[in-house]
Scaffold this active site. Structure first.
Site, PDB file in Angstrom:
ATOM      1  N   HIS A  26     -19.204   4.091  -2.004  1.00 32.13           N
ATOM      2  CA  HIS A  26     -18.190   5.150  -1.949  1.00 32.13           C
ATOM      3  C   HIS A  26     -17.282   5.200  -3.164  1.00 32.13           C
ATOM      4  O   HIS A  26     -16.392   6.038  -3.245  1.00 32.13           O
ATOM      5  CB  HIS A  26     -17.309   4.957  -0.699  1.00 32.13           C
ATOM      6  CG  HIS A  26     -18.080   4.532   0.492  1.00 32.13           C
ATOM      7  ND1 HIS A  26     -18.137   3.223   0.920  1.00 32.13           N
ATOM      8  CD2 HIS A  26     -18.878   5.237   1.321  1.00 32.13           C
ATOM      9  CE1 HIS A  26     -18.923   3.137   1.976  1.00 32.13           C
ATOM     10  NE2 HIS A  26     -19.394   4.330   2.238  1.00 32.13           N
TER      11      HIS A  26
ATOM     12  N   GLY B 199      -4.120  11.989   1.796  1.00 34.73           N
ATOM     13  CA  GLY B 199      -5.389  12.306   2.440  1.00 34.73           C
ATOM     14  C   GLY B 199      -6.232  13.217   1.562  1.00 34.73           C
ATOM     15  O   GLY B 199      -7.451  13.069   1.465  1.00 34.73           O
TER      16      GLY B 199
ATOM     17  N   ARG C 191      -4.213  16.535  -3.796  1.00 28.17           N
ATOM     18  CA  ARG C 191      -2.881  15.952  -3.923  1.00 28.17           C
ATOM     19  C   ARG C 191      -2.928  14.691  -4.796  1.00 28.17           C
ATOM     20  O   ARG C 191      -1.966  14.390  -5.513  1.00 28.17           O
ATOM     21  CB  ARG C 191      -2.298  15.653  -2.540  1.00 28.17           C
ATOM     22  CG  ARG C 191      -0.817  15.888  -2.504  1.00 28.17           C
ATOM     23  CD  ARG C 191      -0.285  16.015  -1.111  1.00 28.17           C
ATOM     24  NE  ARG C 191      -0.537  17.310  -0.536  1.00 28.17           N
ATOM     25  CZ  ARG C 191      -0.779  17.521   0.743  1.00 28.17           C
ATOM     26  NH1 ARG C 191      -0.808  16.520   1.595  1.00 28.17           N
ATOM     27  NH2 ARG C 191      -0.984  18.731   1.194  1.00 28.17           N
TER      28      ARG C 191
ATOM     29  N   ARG D  15     -18.083  11.727  -3.873  1.00 25.15           N
ATOM     30  CA  ARG D  15     -17.724  12.668  -2.805  1.00 25.15           C
ATOM     31  C   ARG D  15     -16.453  13.467  -3.115  1.00 25.15           C
ATOM     32  O   ARG D  15     -15.772  13.955  -2.202  1.00 25.15           O
ATOM     33  CB  ARG D  15     -17.525  11.952  -1.464  1.00 25.15           C
ATOM     34  CG  ARG D  15     -18.812  11.427  -0.866  1.00 25.15           C
ATOM     35  CD  ARG D  15     -18.552  10.605   0.365  1.00 25.15           C
ATOM     36  NE  ARG D  15     -19.807  10.080   0.870  1.00 25.15           N
ATOM     37  CZ  ARG D  15     -20.407  10.487   1.990  1.00 25.15           C
ATOM     38  NH1 ARG D  15     -19.859  11.409   2.745  1.00 25.15           N
ATOM     39  NH2 ARG D  15     -21.544   9.962   2.374  1.00 25.15           N
TER      40      ARG D  15
ATOM     41  N   ARG E  19       0.282   4.855   1.749  1.00 21.66           N
ATOM     42  CA  ARG E  19      -0.219   6.164   2.170  1.00 21.66           C
ATOM     43  C   ARG E  19       0.874   7.198   1.991  1.00 21.66           C
ATOM     44  O   ARG E  19       2.032   6.955   2.374  1.00 21.66           O
ATOM     45  CB  ARG E  19      -0.659   6.104   3.646  1.00 21.66           C
ATOM     46  CG  ARG E  19      -0.819   7.465   4.282  1.00 21.66           C
ATOM     47  CD  ARG E  19      -1.550   7.435   5.606  1.00 21.66           C
ATOM     48  NE  ARG E  19      -1.224   8.576   6.444  1.00 21.66           N
ATOM     49  CZ  ARG E  19      -1.571   9.845   6.198  1.00 21.66           C
ATOM     50  NH1 ARG E  19      -2.260  10.155   5.113  1.00 21.66           N
ATOM     51  NH2 ARG E  19      -1.222  10.807   7.022  1.00 21.66           N
ATOM     52  N   ILE E  20       0.523   8.344   1.412  1.00 23.50           N
ATOM     53  CA  ILE E  20       1.454   9.477   1.340  1.00 23.50           C
ATOM     54  C   ILE E  20       0.743  10.653   2.003  1.00 23.50           C
ATOM     55  O   ILE E  20      -0.260  11.137   1.488  1.00 23.50           O
ATOM     56  CB  ILE E  20       1.895   9.797  -0.121  1.00 23.50           C
ATOM     57  CG1 ILE E  20       0.709   9.839  -1.089  1.00 23.50           C
ATOM     58  CG2 ILE E  20       2.923   8.805  -0.609  1.00 23.50           C
ATOM     59  CD1 ILE E  20       1.078  10.298  -2.507  1.00 23.50           C
TER      60      ILE E  20
ATOM     61  N   SER F 226       0.831  13.760   5.541  1.00 25.32           N
ATOM     62  CA  SER F 226       1.636  14.653   6.376  1.00 25.32           C
ATOM     63  C   SER F 226       1.532  14.192   7.822  1.00 25.32           C
ATOM     64  O   SER F 226       0.617  13.458   8.191  1.00 25.32           O
ATOM     65  CB  SER F 226       1.141  16.091   6.247  1.00 25.32           C
ATOM     66  OG  SER F 226      -0.189  16.172   6.709  1.00 25.32           O
TER      67      SER F 226
ATOM     68  N   SER G 291       5.219  17.853   8.270  1.00 19.61           N
ATOM     69  CA  SER G 291       4.759  19.180   7.821  1.00 19.61           C
ATOM     70  C   SER G 291       4.855  20.208   8.936  1.00 19.61           C
ATOM     71  O   SER G 291       4.904  21.408   8.680  1.00 19.61           O
ATOM     72  CB  SER G 291       3.314  19.090   7.337  1.00 19.61           C
ATOM     73  OG  SER G 291       2.498  18.574   8.383  1.00 19.61           O
ATOM     74  N   ASP G 292       4.852  19.740  10.182  1.00 18.55           N
ATOM     75  CA  ASP G 292       4.935  20.663  11.318  1.00 18.55           C
ATOM     76  C   ASP G 292       5.561  19.948  12.504  1.00 18.55           C
ATOM     77  O   ASP G 292       5.564  18.719  12.565  1.00 18.55           O
ATOM     78  CB  ASP G 292       3.551  21.221  11.674  1.00 18.55           C
ATOM     79  CG  ASP G 292       2.483  20.148  11.757  1.00 18.55           C
ATOM     80  OD1 ASP G 292       2.243  19.472  10.739  1.00 18.55           O
ATOM     81  OD2 ASP G 292       1.911  19.960  12.834  1.00 18.55           O
TER      82      ASP G 292
ATOM     83  N   ARG H  71       6.393  22.760   1.356  1.00 14.10           N
ATOM     84  CA  ARG H  71       5.521  21.588   1.445  1.00 14.10           C
ATOM     85  C   ARG H  71       5.414  20.923   0.071  1.00 14.10           C
ATOM     86  O   ARG H  71       5.477  19.715  -0.047  1.00 14.10           O
ATOM     87  CB  ARG H  71       4.136  22.035   1.929  1.00 14.10           C
ATOM     88  CG  ARG H  71       3.453  20.991   2.752  1.00 14.10           C
ATOM     89  CD  ARG H  71       2.234  21.548   3.461  1.00 14.10           C
ATOM     90  NE  ARG H  71       2.573  22.585   4.408  1.00 14.10           N
ATOM     91  CZ  ARG H  71       1.736  23.530   4.815  1.00 14.10           C
ATOM     92  NH1 ARG H  71       0.507  23.577   4.365  1.00 14.10           N
ATOM     93  NH2 ARG H  71       2.125  24.427   5.694  1.00 14.10           N
TER      94      ARG H  71
HETATM   95  N1  HPA Z   1      -1.814  15.801  14.241  1.00 20.22           N
HETATM   96  C1  HPA Z   1      -2.446  14.920  13.480  1.00 20.22           C
HETATM   97  N2  HPA Z   1      -2.240  14.811  12.183  1.00 20.22           N
HETATM   98  C2  HPA Z   1      -1.338  15.627  11.609  1.00 20.22           C
HETATM   99  C3  HPA Z   1      -0.654  16.574  12.346  1.00 20.22           C
HETATM  100  C4  HPA Z   1      -0.905  16.655  13.727  1.00 20.22           C
HETATM  101  O1  HPA Z   1      -0.340  17.478  14.433  1.00 20.22           O
HETATM  102  N3  HPA Z   1       0.175  17.247  11.494  1.00 20.22           N
HETATM  103  C5  HPA Z   1      -0.030  16.708  10.268  1.00 20.22           C
HETATM  104  N4  HPA Z   1      -0.937  15.741  10.337  1.00 20.22           N
END
Ligand code: HPA
Length: 243
Positions: A5, A21, A25, A44, A88-89, A91, A205-206, A219
């Protein structure tokens, strides 16, 4: 030396690696924040770059999504590339009212609904935790940079879309979990098993309760704050790595 990998040679990664991830980024961090960054892996499309930050060697490479992917890449960096620290950076989705969109969440622990720990043959439940030198340095950096942050538990979930989301999120919220993401528990367990150091710094992020989400522009800004916290942490523990 390379792995199935990772095509980098031993010595091409710095002692500290930042892991978003998303490969784009990773490229952004390398291009915007690192000096003399060069691509050391692109198997990959999981771009891995090594450069310097304020004179300190730092690498950045994507983890991909989910614990199996993070499990592979972080295991190889710790075990085959002599990496000491992985930050780790990423969301995360908040499940707590006081944890707002755009806040940073620093995972002192990472709960999980995954079976990842079964490989260790433990007669009990393992508690995946961050490395204190990294966490302590990240808290100092966040304070200095004036960023809103929380230190607490994350949930590393195996599913992004789950049938029982409402009940499951509420049950984790009752246990004080701040936010849900998908990678940190594997990273923390690999660090524990290999005697290395790990930390997850995520941007909310949410919001899974209120439904609020960040705009693309927001973001970028808040992710930039997270990257700065991680880079300052890398700098603070450089010189042999955190112990
Ligand atoms: N679930 C899992 N991972 C995430 C989420 C989520 O709602 N939002 C950002 N990463």
């Amino acid at each position: 030396m390379s792995t199935p990998h990772n095509s980098a040679e031993k010595g091409e990664f710095a002692k500290t690696v930042l892991m978003p991830g998303d490969p784009l980024r990773a490229k952004f961090v390398a291009e915007i924040f690192l000096s003399d960054a060069r691509l050391v892996n692109n198997v990959r499309g999981i771009g891995g770059y090594t450069g310097t930050y304020k004179g300190c060697p730092v690498s950045v490479m994507a983890s991909g999504m989910g614990m199996p992917s993070m499990g592979i890449y972080s295991y190889e960096l710790f075990s085959f590339y002599d990496v000491d620290n992985i930050i780790r950076i990423g969301s995360a989705g908040s499940i707590r009212e006081d944890v707002r969109v755009r806040d940073l969440v620093l995972g002192i622990g990472a709960c999980t609904n995954s079976n990842y720990a079964s490989q260790y043959g433990l007669h009990g439940t393992f508690a995946p935790t961050a490395s204190w030198p990294l966490l302590s340095a990240a808290v100092s950096a966040a304070d200095r940079l004036g960023v809103r942050y929380h230190v607490g538990s994350l949930l590393s979930s195996d599913t992004f879309y789950n049938d029982d989301a409402e009940e499951a999120n509420e049950a984790w919220r009752r246990m004080g979990v701040m936010a849900i993401e998908m990678e940190s528990a594997a990273l923390y367990m690999n660090a524990a098993r290999t005697g290395k150091n790990a930390l997850a710094v995520c941007t909310v992020s949410d919001h899974l309760i209120t439904g609020e989400a960040t705009t693309a522009e927001e973001r970028q800004t808040t992710f930039t704050a997270m990257m700065k916290v991680a880079l300052e942490t890398a700098l603070a523990v450089s010189g042999g790595g955190a112990s």
